[in-house]
Design a protein around this motif. Structure first.
Motif, PDB file in Angstrom:
ATOM      1  N   ILE A 192       5.260   3.212  -2.659  1.00 27.83           N
ATOM      2  CA  ILE A 192       4.608   2.018  -2.130  1.00 27.83           C
ATOM      3  C   ILE A 192       5.535   1.364  -1.113  1.00 27.83           C
ATOM      4  N   LEU A 193       4.978   0.900   0.008  1.00 23.90           N
ATOM      5  CA  LEU A 193       5.765   0.196   1.019  1.00 23.90           C
ATOM      6  C   LEU A 193       6.049  -1.228   0.525  1.00 23.90           C
ATOM      7  N   LEU A 194       7.324  -1.551   0.346  1.00 24.98           N
ATOM      8  CA  LEU A 194       7.722  -2.847  -0.208  1.00 24.98           C
ATOM      9  C   LEU A 194       8.041  -3.880   0.865  1.00 24.98           C
ATOM     10  N   ALA A 195       8.574  -3.430   1.990  1.00 28.67           N
ATOM     11  CA  ALA A 195       8.929  -4.344   3.087  1.00 28.67           C
ATOM     12  C   ALA A 195       9.084  -3.535   4.356  1.00 28.67           C
ATOM     13  N   GLN A 196       8.868  -4.198   5.491  1.00 31.98           N
ATOM     14  CA  GLN A 196       9.057  -3.511   6.767  1.00 31.98           C
ATOM     15  C   GLN A 196       9.611  -4.492   7.798  1.00 31.98           C
ATOM     16  N   ARG A 197      10.231  -3.916   8.821  1.00 34.43           N
ATOM     17  CA  ARG A 197      10.866  -4.726   9.864  1.00 34.43           C
ATOM     18  C   ARG A 197      11.033  -3.865  11.096  1.00 34.43           C
ATOM     19  N   ASP A 198      10.919  -4.453  12.255  1.00 36.24           N
ATOM     20  CA  ASP A 198      11.149  -3.751  13.520  1.00 36.24           C
ATOM     21  C   ASP A 198      12.336  -4.376  14.230  1.00 36.24           C
ATOM     22  N   ILE A 199      13.233  -3.546  14.740  1.00 35.92           N
ATOM     23  CA  ILE A 199      14.340  -4.046  15.547  1.00 35.92           C
ATOM     24  C   ILE A 199      14.350  -3.296  16.877  1.00 35.92           C
ATOM     25  N   GLU A 200      14.895  -3.929  17.890  1.00 35.15           N
ATOM     26  CA  GLU A 200      14.979  -3.278  19.200  1.00 35.15           C
ATOM     27  C   GLU A 200      16.377  -2.710  19.386  1.00 35.15           C
ATOM     28  N   LEU A 201      16.434  -1.418  19.653  1.00 32.17           N
ATOM     29  CA  LEU A 201      17.712  -0.738  19.849  1.00 32.17           C
ATOM     30  C   LEU A 201      18.267  -1.018  21.238  1.00 32.17           C
TER      31      LEU A 201
ATOM     32  N   GLN B 241       0.838  -1.203   0.000  1.00 29.26           N
ATOM     33  CA  GLN B 241       0.000   0.000   0.000  1.00 29.26           C
ATOM     34  C   GLN B 241       0.875   1.255   0.000  1.00 29.26           C
ATOM     35  N   LYS B 242       0.247   2.385  -0.239  1.00 25.89           N
ATOM     36  CA  LYS B 242       0.947   3.671  -0.234  1.00 25.89           C
ATOM     37  C   LYS B 242       1.577   3.911   1.142  1.00 25.89           C
ATOM     38  N   PHE B 243       2.822   4.389   1.152  1.00 28.74           N
ATOM     39  CA  PHE B 243       3.468   4.702   2.430  1.00 28.74           C
ATOM     40  C   PHE B 243       2.704   5.859   3.075  1.00 28.74           C
ATOM     41  N   PRO B 244       2.237   5.690   4.318  1.00 26.11           N
ATOM     42  CA  PRO B 244       1.290   6.645   4.902  1.00 26.11           C
ATOM     43  C   PRO B 244       1.851   7.970   5.401  1.00 26.11           C
ATOM     44  N   LEU B 245       3.171   8.094   5.461  1.00 24.18           N
ATOM     45  CA  LEU B 245       3.763   9.338   5.960  1.00 24.18           C
ATOM     46  C   LEU B 245       4.368  10.140   4.811  1.00 24.18           C
ATOM     47  N   PRO B 246       4.341  11.465   4.905  1.00 26.07           N
ATOM     48  CA  PRO B 246       4.937  12.275   3.843  1.00 26.07           C
ATOM     49  C   PRO B 246       6.457  12.141   3.830  1.00 26.07           C
TER      50      PRO B 246
ATOM     51  N   LYS C  30      11.995   1.676  22.362  1.00 25.14           N
ATOM     52  CA  LYS C  30      13.310   1.240  21.888  1.00 25.14           C
ATOM     53  C   LYS C  30      13.269   0.700  20.456  1.00 25.14           C
ATOM     54  N   THR C  31      12.099   0.705  19.839  1.00 28.07           N
ATOM     55  CA  THR C  31      11.959   0.124  18.505  1.00 28.07           C
ATOM     56  C   THR C  31      12.444   1.086  17.424  1.00 28.07           C
ATOM     57  N   LEU C  32      13.222   0.550  16.481  1.00 30.99           N
ATOM     58  CA  LEU C  32      13.548   1.280  15.264  1.00 30.99           C
ATOM     59  C   LEU C  32      12.755   0.610  14.148  1.00 30.99           C
ATOM     60  N   HIS C  33      11.838   1.361  13.561  1.00 31.48           N
ATOM     61  CA  HIS C  33      10.984   0.833  12.496  1.00 31.48           C
ATOM     62  C   HIS C  33      11.701   1.019  11.160  1.00 31.48           C
ATOM     63  N   LEU C  34      11.848  -0.061  10.414  1.00 33.36           N
ATOM     64  CA  LEU C  34      12.546  -0.034   9.133  1.00 33.36           C
ATOM     65  C   LEU C  34      11.538  -0.177   7.997  1.00 33.36           C
ATOM     66  N   TYR C  35      11.637   0.705   7.008  1.00 28.14           N
ATOM     67  CA  TYR C  35      10.705   0.670   5.883  1.00 28.14           C
ATOM     68  C   TYR C  35      11.474   0.754   4.565  1.00 28.14           C
ATOM     69  N   LEU C  36      11.141  -0.148   3.640  1.00 28.38           N
ATOM     70  CA  LEU C  36      11.672  -0.104   2.286  1.00 28.38           C
ATOM     71  C   LEU C  36      10.555   0.392   1.370  1.00 28.38           C
ATOM     72  N   VAL C  37      10.802   1.506   0.698  1.00 22.25           N
ATOM     73  CA  VAL C  37       9.757   2.183  -0.073  1.00 22.25           C
ATOM     74  C   VAL C  37      10.186   2.331  -1.528  1.00 22.25           C
ATOM     75  N   ASP C  38       9.257   2.094  -2.458  1.00 22.74           N
ATOM     76  CA  ASP C  38       9.503   2.344  -3.867  1.00 22.74           C
ATOM     77  C   ASP C  38       9.553   3.856  -4.095  1.00 22.74           C
ATOM     78  N   THR C  39      10.665   4.340  -4.638  1.00 23.30           N
ATOM     79  CA  THR C  39      10.864   5.780  -4.796  1.00 23.30           C
ATOM     80  C   THR C  39       9.802   6.426  -5.677  1.00 23.30           C
ATOM     81  N   THR C  40       9.491   5.793  -6.787  1.00 30.12           N
ATOM     82  CA  THR C  40       8.579   6.381  -7.772  1.00 30.12           C
ATOM     83  C   THR C  40       7.115   6.325  -7.335  1.00 30.12           C
ATOM     84  N   LEU C  41       6.690   5.159  -6.884  1.00 29.40           N
ATOM     85  CA  LEU C  41       5.275   4.952  -6.553  1.00 29.40           C
ATOM     86  C   LEU C  41       4.941   5.239  -5.086  1.00 29.40           C
TER      87      LEU C  41
END
Length: 200
Positions: A117-126, A11-16, A104-115
């Motif tokens: 669109i959120l391609l993948a996500q992952r959470d890690i604990e700092l 889906q569309k990445f929800p943050l600007p 302590k969570t760092l949220h990781l997002y892989l986003v398609d630059t052009t569209l």
């Protein structure tokens, strides 16, 4: 992570995102700490590497600025990338809160630059050291935000003297992210069977 923001792969990445170009962004706001990697070309291997692969993050401090350094196996063959933190582009309602800075969570997002669109996500604990550095810089920038020009000049000045690899050598804190291998269906069945035996 804020309850009202819906992050869903495909889906569309929800943050600007202010700068829509290939590269990474490090943001700390009311939703927490986020690493957003924008790529215009990805494949299944790159998306899986982002979701489950080995990574390393580090934090470098200079002249009141905080840089998040990153190395991701399976996406970048070698070297380090960097992304500076700045709060001055955020709307007042998106500024980090005491609650979001305690996470302590760092949220990781892989986003398609052009569209976008959120391609993948992952959470890690700092670890505590990384979280403390983020809290320190977020508090300092909330108290005294950068101007657009001031931030740009400082970043450019540091980039002229320091490569990401040099920053990594002088990093204040490091966060290693191990390979996360998902269990195969047969392994899950074996684990469930073992658990069932223990209960009887």
């Amino acid at each position: 992570m804020s309850d009202y923001t819906n992050f869903e792969v495909g889906q569309k990445f929800p943050l600007p995102i202010a700068t829509q170009a290939d590269g990474a962004m490090f943001q700390v706001d009311a939703n927490g700490a986020m690493f957003i990697l924008q790529l215009s070309r990805t494949d299944v291997i790159a998306r899986e590497a982002f979701r489950t692969g080995k990574m390393e993050f580090a934090f470098y401090e200079q002249d009141g600025l905080l840089f998040l350094l990153y190395q991701i196996d399976g996406i970048f063959k070698e070297g380090w990338g960097d992304a500076p933190l700045s709060l001055h582009t955020l709307k007042p309602e998106l500024l980090p809160t005491e609650k979001s800075l305690q996470d302590k969570t760092l949220h990781l997002y892989l986003v398609d630059t052009t569209l976008q669109i959120l391609l993948a996500q992952r959470d890690i604990e700092l670890n505590s050291k990384c979280q403390a550095i983020i809290q320190k810089h977020a508090a300092a920038q909330k108290k005294k935000p950068f101007s657009d020009e001031g931030f740009r000049k400082k970043v450019q000045s540091i980039w002229q003297k320091m490569t990401p690899a040099m920053m990594r050598q002088k990093a204040s804190a490091v966060q290693s992210v191990p390979l996360a291998i998902p269990k195969a269906p047969s392994q899950i069945a074996q684990t469930n069977a073992a658990s069932s035996k223990k209960l009887h």
